[in-house]
Each structure stands twice: as structure tokens, then as C-alpha cells.
Design an enzyme around this catalytic site. Sequence first.
Site, PDB file in Angstrom:
ATOM      1  N   SER A   1       2.357  10.851  -6.620  1.00 33.39           N
ATOM      2  CA  SER A   1       2.959  10.538  -5.330  1.00 33.39           C
ATOM      3  C   SER A   1       3.259   9.053  -5.286  1.00 33.39           C
ATOM      4  CB  SER A   1       1.994  10.892  -4.212  1.00 33.39           C
ATOM      5  OG  SER A   1       0.890  10.012  -4.268  1.00 33.39           O
ATOM      6  N   LYS A   2       3.936   8.672  -4.255  1.00 30.42           N
ATOM      7  CA  LYS A   2       4.253   7.258  -4.040  1.00 30.42           C
ATOM      8  C   LYS A   2       2.980   6.409  -4.105  1.00 30.42           C
ATOM      9  CE  LYS A   2       8.623   6.415  -2.737  1.00 30.42           C
ATOM     10  NZ  LYS A   2       9.147   6.500  -4.064  1.00 30.42           N
TER      11      LYS A   2
END
Length: 426
Positions: A199-200
Site C-alpha cells: 500500500s501507499k
Amino acid sequence: MVKVRFAPSPTGFLHIGGARTCLFNWLYAQAKKGKFILRIEDTDIKRSKKEFLDEILESIRWMGIQWDELYFQSQRLSLYKEFAEKLLRENKAYREENQAIVFKVEPSKLKIKDLIHGEIEFDTSVIKDQVLIKADGTPTYNFACVVDDATLGITHVIRGDDHISNTPKQVLLYEALGFPLPEFAHIPLILSKEGGRLSKRTGATSISEFRQMGYLSEALVNYLLLLSWSPKDNQELIDIQKAVSLFDIKEVNKTAAVFDIDKLNWINSQYIKKYPEQELLEKLIPFLMRRGYLCKDNLNREYLLNVVKLYKERLSTLRDFVEWADFFFVDEVTIEKELQEKFFKKDLSKEFFLFLEKLERLEEFNISNIELCFRQVVKELNIDSRQLIHPVRVALTGKTVGPGLFEIIYYLGKEKVTRRLKRWIN
Ligand code: GLU
């Protein structure tokens, strides 16, 4: 003939997982001398965006992957309708009040052969009737996917593990439409080091971000290759042509791969080292321009090349160069307070003055003469060379580490060196 496809939805950027799926499909096509098809699954009008499509296409090209054919599902809507109506006529589907067309799922036990996972069994009695065409006239993913894979003659469906649960639904549709089944190969997810999905939060995820961070496409592709696959001799640096000659989808691992940025950095550093200097320079120029360190009309390639050579062996990413060699491209160098306190508490006027004086008197300003001046100052003042080398480095570069100091002085040039050292002379 082998025919594979990569089928991204333009509802987000091309991320690491998608890029690897794309790469494995392409590799398999290359390895089998087959065809690689790119199919844009853009039937979700609300979520599909042109900026995502552009980024996906650009990223695939950047990775060096070429497609043989390109399709857009949004241009094939009548085809899906036609097949849905066929199922309606054959009484395998029904129309709801809202006009949606729904497929009747009959209970059965399905065995699906997966080239990576082996045989997987499903009980279709837990699957609800499947919408084929939504009330707004657009097809669902599972239906459009089957119609396309079958009518485009896809022989191998290679995609992420997250689609395993869709596979029985799709197999039922193949059977209902009388299409022969393709082979399926589901490649495992890529997890973050902490175990969750990428994820980010765990770092960059889209290919364009990695590109902006200064990874070379060859290195990123090499790294992606090793996520879930490895050549038999466990070689880590493997170029794409070699991979084509060795790759087989059946040898892809079953278990999740772990994304390891340190390994990517290492691979990138190895590619940077081997990269032809001129080409490396061309890749660095846009990075320098974006930072405002260069503009089109002040490009001195010969000079730049020398600076690149100073750093080439040390870089993990192209962006490192911009961070580390910044002082070559600015007028004034910023020196953090901490460093000022550490290195300039003591008055260095005498040392810097003497050094500059000697540099000034040099007949030829070159690396070995610069070193000579330096040695003389150290000797005359009877100091340890470290007492001078570190403060000079910090005054000139704003950093405590970097390439050889005398080379830095030479390439910075007498004028900048004088200005930056004078700042510390009372
Ligand atoms: N559009 C789907 C996705 O991006 C494609 C899945 C498939 O390859 O069938 O996940």
C-alpha cells in the site's frame, strides 16, 4: 499458438502487482513465440479515467513491453449483449425487471486445473446467480472477461491470485456458451515486508512512482521477474532476453512474494554501475531539470558527464544523484545547523585562507595540484589532514560524505570553491 492477455482496468495506476502480471504474460508469449494482447477493461464508466489509461500504457511501454493487439471493452459492448441474449434464448439466463440479464448458476462440483496451483475444487452451490449485463446495459467483469478471452482466442489466462474466486464463475460461463476452456495460471500476491498488501503506507506502489524515484526500467523489470520466479541457477541479475529463454509459467511459485525495497535498490545500483555513462547522463538530465538544477539552454554535457562519473559507483537510484550532487548545480550551498556547529565552531579562517591562497597561485588548476596545495597547508600549519578535509568538504558540499574532495574541488571550479570557503573566513 499461445495467446495471452493482460487486462488492466483504468481505474487506478499500474501498480507493482499488475506490472508483474503484465510482465509474466508477455514473457510467456515471448518464450512460446505466441501473442501478447492488451485489453483495457473500461466498462466501469464512472471509475475509468483517461489519466489512468495513459499512465498504464506509458508504464507498460517504459518497461519495454510491446503488445501485439490492443482492445477496449468499451468498444465491444454489442458483443457482450449478443452473447447475453443467446443465453437468454437458451433459457440459461433471465431478465430482471430492471432489465439486467442474470445467469442461472446450477449447483455442481467443479475441478479447475491451474498451472501454478494444480487442481482446485469448487462447489458452485455457494455461488449466487450471476449478473451478466447490468441494468445500465454494461457487462459485469466476469462476463465480459469470458466473452473476450474466448472470442479473442486466449489460450492461457495468467492473472493474480485475487481472481481465483472468479474462476469457477467464469468456467460456468464458458460451459454455458459452449466455449473451450483456456488454461489458467494464478500468480501469487505480492505482500509487504510486514505481511499485508502493498500500500501507499508501505512505500511506492505504482510503476510511475518507481520511475520518478529513479529506478531504471531494466532494473525494475529484473526485480519484478524475481518476485515469484527465479532462474534455475538462482541468478539475481538477469536480463530480459535471458529470462525469455528460461521462463515457464509452470515454474512460478505458489506462495506469496515479499516486496523488498533493499533488494530492488541493490539491483538498481548494479544496473546503474553497468549502464553506459552517456545514456545514464541522458536519464539523469530530466531529474536535474525537474529540480531546477538545469535548463535546456545551460546543458554542458561534457561537464555533467564528469560529475556523473564521480557518483556512478555509489548510486542506488537516479534520484540519489540529484540529492547527493545538488551542490554542483546551485550557487550557494545550504549547510545544516548541526553541521555548522560541528565543523565551524572553531575558527578556520587561517586554514581556509592559506588553502585558497595556494589554489589562487596555481599555474594549472587540476586534481593533483589541488591535492598538493592541500598537503602543503596541512604541513605548514602542522595539523592533521582530517582537521581540514572534513570542514572543507562540508563548506563546499553541505555534506560529510561524497566522492574524493580534490575531484569535487576541481569540478566545482575555483570560483565556487573560493566563494564557499570565504564564507567562513572572518
Ligand atoms: N480487469 C481485471 C483486473 O484488473 C482483469 C482480471 C483478469 O485478468 O481477468 O483485475
